[in-house]
Design a protein around this motif. Sequence first.
Motif, short mmCIF file in Angstrom:
data_model
loop_
_atom_site.label_atom_id
_atom_site.label_comp_id
_atom_site.label_asym_id
_atom_site.label_seq_id
_atom_site.Cartn_x
_atom_site.Cartn_y
_atom_site.Cartn_z
N VAL A 174 7.69 9.59 -1.06
CA VAL A 174 7.73 8.19 -0.87
C VAL A 174 6.61 7.64 0.32
CG1 VAL A 174 9.19 6.27 0.44
CG2 VAL A 174 10.18 7.80 -1.43
N HIS A 175 6.34 8.68 1.42
CA HIS A 175 5.50 8.50 2.37
C HIS A 175 3.99 8.26 1.76
CE1 HIS A 175 4.18 9.34 6.88
NE2 HIS A 175 3.00 9.24 5.84
N LYS A 176 3.74 9.45 0.65
CA LYS A 176 2.36 9.17 0.18
C LYS A 176 2.26 8.11 -0.73
CE LYS A 176 2.33 14.31 -0.09
NZ LYS A 176 2.71 15.71 -0.76
N LEU A 177 3.27 7.65 -1.47
CA LEU A 177 3.07 6.47 -2.34
C LEU A 177 3.00 4.95 -1.38
CD1 LEU A 177 5.79 7.11 -5.05
CD2 LEU A 177 3.53 6.69 -5.43
N PHE A 178 3.72 5.19 -0.41
CA PHE A 178 3.53 3.92 0.57
C PHE A 178 2.31 3.78 1.22
CE2 PHE A 178 4.41 1.69 4.55
CZ PHE A 178 5.23 0.72 4.36
N LEU A 179 1.72 4.88 1.80
CA LEU A 179 0.44 4.82 2.27
C LEU A 179 -0.71 4.58 1.01
CD1 LEU A 179 -0.26 7.75 4.70
CD2 LEU A 179 -0.03 5.29 5.22
N ASN A 180 -0.66 4.87 0.06
CA ASN A 180 -1.32 4.74 -1.13
C ASN A 180 -1.63 3.29 -1.47
OD1 ASN A 180 -3.21 5.63 -3.58
ND2 ASN A 180 -1.40 4.37 -4.51
N TYR A 181 -0.25 2.43 -1.19
CA TYR A 181 -0.49 0.87 -1.88
C TYR A 181 -0.69 0.32 -0.34
CZ TYR A 181 1.64 1.93 -6.40
OH TYR A 181 1.47 2.42 -7.83
N LEU A 182 -0.37 0.71 0.56
CA LEU A 182 -0.75 0.18 1.87
C LEU A 182 -2.31 -0.19 1.85
CD1 LEU A 182 0.29 -1.20 4.59
CD2 LEU A 182 0.02 1.02 5.60
N LEU A 183 -2.78 1.30 1.72
CA LEU A 183 -4.62 1.03 2.06
C LEU A 183 -4.97 0.72 0.76
CD1 LEU A 183 -4.28 4.98 3.26
CD2 LEU A 183 -4.80 2.73 4.51
N ILE A 184 -4.52 0.20 -0.27
CA ILE A 184 -5.11 -0.36 -1.55
C ILE A 184 -5.31 -1.90 -1.17
CG2 ILE A 184 -4.52 -1.43 -3.67
CD1 ILE A 184 -3.83 1.41 -4.64
N LEU A 185 -4.31 -2.55 -0.13
CA LEU A 185 -4.23 -3.89 -0.22
C LEU A 185 -5.46 -4.55 0.44
CD1 LEU A 185 -0.69 -4.73 0.75
CD2 LEU A 185 -1.64 -4.83 -1.51
N PRO A 186 -6.23 -3.99 1.33
CA PRO A 186 -7.33 -4.90 1.86
C PRO A 186 -8.38 -4.92 0.69
CG PRO A 186 -6.59 -3.34 3.70
CD PRO A 186 -5.97 -2.84 2.37
N ALA A 187 -8.59 -3.86 0.32
CA ALA A 187 -9.90 -3.94 -0.82
C ALA A 187 -9.20 -4.75 -1.95
CB ALA A 187 -10.17 -2.64 -1.21
N ALA A 188 -7.81 -4.67 -2.69
CA ALA A 188 -7.47 -5.47 -3.42
C ALA A 188 -7.40 -6.91 -3.13
CB ALA A 188 -6.33 -4.95 -3.80
N GLY A 189 -7.11 -7.30 -1.88
CA GLY A 189 -7.03 -8.52 -1.64
C GLY A 189 -8.57 -9.06 -1.54
N ALA A 190 -9.52 -8.28 -1.01
CA ALA A 190 -10.79 -8.92 -0.70
C ALA A 190 -11.60 -9.04 -2.30
CB ALA A 190 -11.76 -7.78 -0.02
N LEU A 191 -11.23 -8.32 -3.16
CA LEU A 191 -11.55 -8.49 -4.57
C LEU A 191 -10.96 -9.48 -5.07
CD1 LEU A 191 -11.80 -4.82 -5.82
CD2 LEU A 191 -13.67 -6.01 -5.25
N ALA A 192 -9.77 -9.89 -5.04
CA ALA A 192 -9.24 -10.99 -5.62
C ALA A 192 -9.75 -12.45 -5.06
CB ALA A 192 -7.66 -11.17 -5.33
N TRP A 193 -10.05 -12.24 -3.90
CA TRP A 193 -10.49 -13.41 -3.07
C TRP A 193 -12.05 -13.77 -3.75
CZ3 TRP A 193 -15.00 -13.69 0.18
CH2 TRP A 193 -15.29 -14.91 0.88
N TRP A 194 -12.83 -12.52 -3.80
CA TRP A 194 -14.13 -12.60 -4.36
C TRP A 194 -14.18 -13.32 -5.74
CZ3 TRP A 194 -16.28 -9.82 -8.43
CH2 TRP A 194 -17.78 -9.88 -8.49
N GLU A 195 -13.23 -12.83 -6.58
CA GLU A 195 -12.92 -13.20 -7.98
C GLU A 195 -12.88 -14.49 -8.00
OE1 GLU A 195 -10.60 -11.36 -11.67
OE2 GLU A 195 -9.47 -11.53 -9.92
N GLY A 196 -12.28 -15.49 -7.05
CA GLY A 196 -12.04 -16.66 -7.01
C GLY A 196 -11.47 -17.46 -8.12
N ALA A 197 -10.66 -16.66 -8.87
CA ALA A 197 -9.79 -17.14 -9.87
C ALA A 197 -8.60 -18.31 -9.47
CB ALA A 197 -9.15 -16.11 -10.65
N THR A 198 -8.37 -19.19 -10.41
CA THR A 198 -7.46 -20.12 -10.12
C THR A 198 -6.01 -19.52 -10.02
OG1 THR A 198 -8.75 -22.10 -11.35
CG2 THR A 198 -6.28 -22.23 -10.66
#
Length: 300
Positions: A174-198
């Motif tokens: 659970v610890h490993k999964l939690f850190l995995n998804y926590l550390l994904i969010l900044p890059a995933a959020g930045a890419l979603a913002w850059w994508e600029g999709a409605t």
Amino acid sequence: MSGKTVNSAILLLVLGNAMALISDVFIKLLEPGAPVFQFAFLRCLITLVLLLPLAGQLDRKHLFAGFKIHAFRAHIHLAGIMCMVIALVNLPLATANAVFYAAPILVMVLSVILFRERLTPLSVTAVFSGFAGIIVILRPMDFNWAVIAALASAFALAINAVMVRQLPKAQSTVHKLFLNYLLILPAAGALAWWEGATWDPSILVSAMGSALFILGYNIAVLLAYSQVDANQVTSAEYTGLIWAIGIGWVGFGEVPDLWFLAGSLMIVVPLLLIGLRHRRREPPRGFNGGKVQWATEGNQ
């Protein structure tokens, strides 16, 4: 279904692989051209929220132990998710999943390259037969960007699985999964913002369904392998390909041809033989944590 007996563990794995395929169906129902980055960000965010009730299993004193490896795996995972979306949206469900089964074959190759492990003759056969099977399924005439995305997703899964052994041993799954998804969010959020999709509410529904069912798969795997030795039941994992063929046939009218069936056998049969060989060599002895790590932490 506690997973305390071999039969119940097998049933859990069969149902778990069905849930993994339902997760894939939610992705496949996305429209071609759907915002991939937006989907990846939402799925990772929802998965993290779903993990919050299990936060009691986190080692808060050493929350970010192994940060560099966690960060590396997280971003490889993000790339794998995006490639998986492209593959599932554009390829038949069974074809995409057959290519995903290249992951355990790639794990063997990477283990030799990175950790100087030795392959047995049967393992070498599995590697060559698996890659040949992928070629038979895809056929050079059908090679396109969706196929490359499926192979990239399998490669990302294999890298994540191999890198598990570099993580701190004391950390829970659970610890490993939690850190995995926590550390994904900044890059995933930045890419979603850059994508600029409605903003598309249907993306949220697909992301929620996919996250929920893949987490259900992870839980089923944890229960199945927590008290039964992996070599007794691991072959049940390959029922995922059967689910993919059935759901693809019934739900999407995707009828598998002989090329697909032959290639799938070339991939799966050697892997099954390896599992059966380990089963004969290693008698049941209770808990086996290695398979849990592969199935949950390497999973896309």
